[in-house]
Design an enzyme around this catalytic site. Structure first.
Site, PDB file in Angstrom:
ATOM      1  N   GLU A  40     -30.345 -24.765  47.327  1.00  0.00           N
ATOM      2  CA  GLU A  40     -31.504 -24.824  48.209  1.00  0.00           C
ATOM      3  C   GLU A  40     -31.341 -26.010  49.161  1.00  0.00           C
ATOM      4  OE1 GLU A  40     -35.389 -25.656  46.526  1.00  0.00           O
ATOM      5  OE2 GLU A  40     -36.329 -24.328  47.968  1.00  0.00           O
ATOM      6  N   GLY A  77     -35.722 -33.628  41.319  1.00  0.00           N
ATOM      7  CA  GLY A  77     -36.118 -33.662  39.909  1.00  0.00           C
ATOM      8  C   GLY A  77     -35.621 -32.411  39.210  1.00  0.00           C
ATOM      9  N   MET A  92     -34.460 -27.920  40.050  1.00  0.00           N
ATOM     10  CA  MET A  92     -34.237 -26.842  41.026  1.00  0.00           C
ATOM     11  C   MET A  92     -34.328 -25.513  40.311  1.00  0.00           C
ATOM     12  SD  MET A  92     -33.639 -25.615  43.947  1.00  0.00           S
ATOM     13  CE  MET A  92     -33.526 -23.830  44.165  1.00  0.00           C
ATOM     14  N   GLU A  93     -35.189 -24.655  40.867  1.00  0.00           N
ATOM     15  CA  GLU A  93     -35.610 -23.445  40.160  1.00  0.00           C
ATOM     16  C   GLU A  93     -34.646 -22.274  40.253  1.00  0.00           C
ATOM     17  OE1 GLU A  93     -37.032 -24.773  42.935  1.00  0.00           O
ATOM     18  OE2 GLU A  93     -37.726 -23.224  44.303  1.00  0.00           O
ATOM     19  N   ASN A  94     -33.328 -22.493  40.167  1.00  0.00           N
ATOM     20  CA  ASN A  94     -32.402 -21.361  40.174  1.00  0.00           C
ATOM     21  C   ASN A  94     -32.887 -20.350  39.134  1.00  0.00           C
ATOM     22  OD1 ASN A  94     -30.564 -23.089  41.759  1.00  0.00           O
ATOM     23  ND2 ASN A  94     -30.395 -24.170  39.811  1.00  0.00           N
ATOM     24  N   HIS A 102     -43.393 -26.990  36.441  1.00  0.00           N
ATOM     25  CA  HIS A 102     -43.277 -26.678  37.879  1.00  0.00           C
ATOM     26  C   HIS A 102     -42.132 -25.689  38.131  1.00  0.00           C
ATOM     27  CE1 HIS A 102     -43.235 -27.927  42.273  1.00  0.00           C
ATOM     28  NE2 HIS A 102     -42.030 -27.399  42.135  1.00  0.00           N
ATOM     29  N   GLU A 103     -40.971 -26.005  37.610  1.00  0.00           N
ATOM     30  CA  GLU A 103     -39.812 -25.142  37.881  1.00  0.00           C
ATOM     31  C   GLU A 103     -40.009 -23.755  37.285  1.00  0.00           C
ATOM     32  OE1 GLU A 103     -37.957 -26.216  40.066  1.00  0.00           O
ATOM     33  OE2 GLU A 103     -38.478 -28.341  39.959  1.00  0.00           O
ATOM     34  N   HIS A 110     -41.932 -21.349  39.352  1.00  0.00           N
ATOM     35  CA  HIS A 110     -41.120 -20.737  40.409  1.00  0.00           C
ATOM     36  C   HIS A 110     -40.426 -19.459  39.956  1.00  0.00           C
ATOM     37  CE1 HIS A 110     -41.465 -23.608  43.608  1.00  0.00           C
ATOM     38  NE2 HIS A 110     -40.918 -24.603  42.964  1.00  0.00           N
ATOM     39  N   GLU A 161     -43.881 -24.175  47.042  1.00  0.00           N
ATOM     40  CA  GLU A 161     -44.023 -25.518  46.468  1.00  0.00           C
ATOM     41  C   GLU A 161     -45.460 -25.887  46.129  1.00  0.00           C
ATOM     42  OE1 GLU A 161     -41.770 -26.664  45.139  1.00  0.00           O
ATOM     43  OE2 GLU A 161     -39.988 -25.935  46.164  1.00  0.00           O
TER      44      GLU A 161
HETATM   45 ZN   LIG Z   1     -40.611 -26.634  43.449  1.00  0.00          ZN
END
Ligand SMILES: [Zn+2]
Length: 789
Positions: free
Chosen positions: A103, A235, A237-239, A270-271, A274, A293
């Site tokens: 990203e 922090g 990353m939502e792969n 949070h992740e 996503h 986000e």
């Molecule tokens: Zn995010």
């Protein structure tokens, strides 16, 4: 152009950090096929056994196909650099893992592709690696077979997905897992760390459980990995199915403090949000980044509130997200939540307080207004309508409007498409409540109007209105208690000239008490109230017993101390001493977090207190986690002992501890030692990701200000390179310029005039604007002590 699928075979030379790729793309195109591709060495392009002409044009690989339908085969090679984007090397203990961060626009550094979120396609990865290595990708492995001294790992094909969500991690990993229904939830770390993943694993299980019921949609892949990566810019990353984390945002042990636990829980929640909102349904283009986000930001706090009610997480939401956003959005160089972006550099710079915090706060305001069940139903409909596909902001509002049954889009549009936010000025006149709105700016004000969904507390009762004019007067009869923005669910400020006594008579919640003092600092900066008025208000909070308002006052005094130490030291000492005394017997986690932050502030301003704490550094390993920050900083400031600190630092085994000591090592009183500490980043002794952390920590030390600026000036190119393509430097400069530049506005302006920092333009612009505002403020406060003529 339409892409059905990518089938990638990657032969990875782990030791020599290079790869050979064979990519088959199933594609349909009316013209020559143009793919995004950076840094790859294309060897051959063919289709149906026939080779095709191609050329590299900038970041595009153009293949002379004309109108085309079928499979293109591309053979190429690439290298794995020490960066923080694309496919890169993350070193640790003399070895490394190979990992990816795609990203916003970096998938093109591993494979030629249409690197645009709306071009969703199925993705199949086959890997050839050394047989003693492990590999993680979005999907589970379907088969693994030996191939000489190598092995071939075939991963299952993904559902249709955007390229920025592809993940690949290769190295030695340890894992722990749990099952939730049919889903495997797995935490993976480098060897020796896996025990620290237990907390995150639990949070992940509870989060997924929460989302499945909230969204009414089961998690859609067979597994999800949470991977701790040794070098990572963000922090998390939502792969999809393989989330990457910085170690300090995933790993916890018995030596971790409450702050660290909260961070891990928040980033994990949070992740995972996503996985639905972002991965399953994706924005069409990055102008709607906020959809991803803001939503994940808001949802994370819903989860935290449900699984750890004792943390009172909405208080943290206000402090971090709403407050951060109002501060960022209170200047002229801001941008609307929905923002037009084109280049990757522009995209990286909008991963900011507006896209996260303001968007999330506006969603929260709308939720408070329409009710949480309509809000939830709208989201469920939205996700179901756009499953495995893309959507825009307007689709989201359509779904909410349908669920609510009333007009909403016109209100939402004003908040999403316009920069800034309002301040309401309140007056009372003969039984009428008059409201006036204008745009709030830290540098003053400007004419503008928003449709403000106001929830107010009026004589002990709740009342809702939409205030969408410049001025309005409402008949209210006799008023004995009043508070607008009840519980601070709204994204606006309220100014009550001469009415604060009435406000104090309302049944104020902790949120309300926070809101009053939060707005007060902004009004001081904007010149609406004097320093004397502000100080009087702060005094009402000296014995504040609640987490959020007490922390806010501490934050404010901490901030004012960095820009004008002489005027704040005594007030701040008194406040923090009183607070620490009141906290002595409290054992809950929020109180220990307060103790940690307050003690750490006090050691900066109070030599006597620092000296008292210093003795505990001898037995540092046994200091309770929440006091370690303060004890390390106290030792640094009292003894200025670089040798000892650096020795400790080198012995560290956890990143949390490393970061803590780095914070202490920029807290020396002696500038030359701060220079030595910052120098560790240049020699590679500090992880690349932590360079920013050190600069942020240095900002709170007035004795470090001058040196940090000099250091940054000299090493700006080094830091830029370090974080190239991540937007991190933009965020660093936005925070650093307004503090480091006090008293030398001209010098700083000239420096950035002469030295354009590519990829950090918006941070520099906003930083300079804030600098002028703060510089003004320090002059105003200083003058306020002069006797009146
Ligand atoms: Zn995010």
């Amino acid at each position: 152009m339409n892409i059905e699928g990518y089938d990638l075979f990657l032969d990875l030379d782990f030791k020599n950090l290079k790869f050979l790729g064979t990519l088959k793309i199933e594609i349909e195109s009316e013209n020559d096929v143009a793919l995004n591709s950076i840094g790859l060495n294309i060897l051959k392009v063919s289709s149906g056994g026939k080779s095709r002409h191609y050329e590299q044009r900038g970041e595009d690989l153009v293949i002379k196909t004309g109108s085309f339908k079928g499979t293109l085969k591309i053979e190429y090679t690439g290298t794995i650099p020490d960066t923080l984007t694309g496919i890169y090397r993350a070193p640790y203990d003399n070895t490394h893992v190979v990992t990816t961060q795609f990203e916003a626009a970096n998938a093109r550094k591993m494979l030629p592709c249409v690197d645009n979120p709306s071009y969703k396609a199925e993705f199949r990865l086959t890997l050839r690696i050394d047989k003693d290595l492990d590999a993680i990708s979005n999907m589970p492995a379907e088969s693994i077979r030996l191939d000489g001294d190598k092995k071939i790992v075939v991963f299952q094909k993904t559902p249709k997905m955007s390229t920025y969500l592809i993940y690949l991690g290769v190295g030695k990993f340890e894992e722990i897992k749990v099952k939730l229904g049919k889903t495997d939830i797995v935490v993976a770390t480098i060897p020796g760390r896996i025990k620290k993943g237990k907390f995150a694993l639990e949070v992940a299980k509870k989060s997924i459980n929460f989302y499945q019921s909230y969204f009414g949609i089961l998690y859609m892949l067979p597994k999800v990995h949470l991977v701790a990566v040794p070098e990572f810019a963000a922090g998390g990353m939502e792969n999809w199915g393989a989330i990457a984390f910085r170690e300090t945002a995933l790993l916890i042990d018995e030596k971790s403090d409450v702050k660290a636990k909260k961070r891990v829980a928040e980033v994990v929640a949070h992740e995972l949000a996503h996985m639905w909102f972002g991965d399953f349904v994706t924005m069409k283009w990055w102008n709607d980044l906020w959809l991803n986000e803001s939503f994940a930001t808001l949802m994370a706090f819903k989860v935290l509130d449900a699984i750890r009610p004792e943390w009172a997480s909405w208080q943290d939401f206000l402090r971090k997200d709403t407050a951060g956003a109002m501060s960022r959005d209170g200047i002229r160089s801001t941008h609307p939540i929905e923002v037009s972006v084109k280049s990757p550099d522009q995209i990286e710079q909008i991963f900011d307080d507006i896209s996260y915090g303001k968007g999330a706060s506006v969603l929260r305001m709308i939720e408070a207004y329409i009710g949480s069940e309509d809000f939830r139903k709208g989201i469920e409909n939205f996700l179901n309508t756009h499953r495995f596909s893309n959507a825009e902001g307007k689709d989201f509002w359509d779904a909410l409007e349908n669920a609510h049954g009333k007009k909403l889009k016109t209100i939402a549009d004003e908040w999403i498409k316009k920069p800034g936010y309002p301040v309401i000025t309140v007056a009372l006149n003969k039984g009428r409540l008059s409201l006036k709105q204008e745009r709030f700016l830290l540098s003053g004000k400007a004419e503008d109007i928003w449709p403000i969904p106001i929830v107010m507390k009026l004589n002990g009762e709740s009342r809702k209105i939409i205030f969408n004019k410049k001025e309005e007067s409402i008949n209210v009869g006799k008023i004995w208690a009043l508070k607008l923005n009840a519980d601070q669910t709204g994204f606006y400020r309220v100014y009550y000239p001469r009415l604060y006594d009435l406000v104090w008579k309302s049944n104020l919640s902790v949120f309300d008490r926070w809101g009053i003092i939060y707005d007060a600092l902004a009004f001081l900066v904007a010149g609406k109230i004097t320093f004397a008025e502000y100080s009087d208000l702060v005094k009402r909070y000296y014995r504040e017993q609640n987490y959020l308002p007490a922390l806010e006052v501490s934050d404010q005094l901490g901030f004012l101390h960095t820009i004008i130490p002489s005027k704040i030291t005594e007030i701040s000492k008194e406040f923090h001493r009183l607070q620490l005394k009141m906290l002595e017997d409290r054992t809950d986690e929020n109180s220990s977090m307060l103790r940690s932050i307050f003690a750490n502030r006090l050691v900066i301003i109070d030599e006597r207190y620092a000296k008292e704490l210093t003795v505990r550094f001898r037995d540092y390993d046994r200091v309770e986690p929440d006091m370690k920050d303060a004890v390390a900083t106290a030792y640094a400031r009292t003894y200025n002992d670089f040798e000892m600190m650096v020795k400790r630092y080198r012995e560290c085994v956890s990143d949390e501890e490393r970061v803590r000591l780095l914070g202490a090592m920029v807290s020396f009183k002696d500038e030359s030692l701060i220079a030595l500490s910052l120098g560790l980043t240049l020699s590679g002794e500090v992880k690349r990701q932590d360079t920013g952390t050190m600069i942020f920590a240095a900002l709170r030390n007035p004795e470090a200000r001058s040196l940090t600026w000099t250091w940054l000036k000299v090493n700006i190119e080094f830091v830029r390179k370090l974080f190239e393509g991540t937007g991190t430097l933009s965020r660093i400069l936005l925070s650093a310029i307004p503090i480091l530049g006090i008293g030398k506005v001209k010098e700083i302006e000239e420096f950035f005039e002469k030295n354009k920092v590519i990829g950090a333009e918006s941070g520099v612009e906003a930083g300079l604007e804030k600098l002028k505002i703060y510089d003004n403020l320090t002059r105003k406060i200083r003058q306020s002590s002069q006797p009146k003529p």
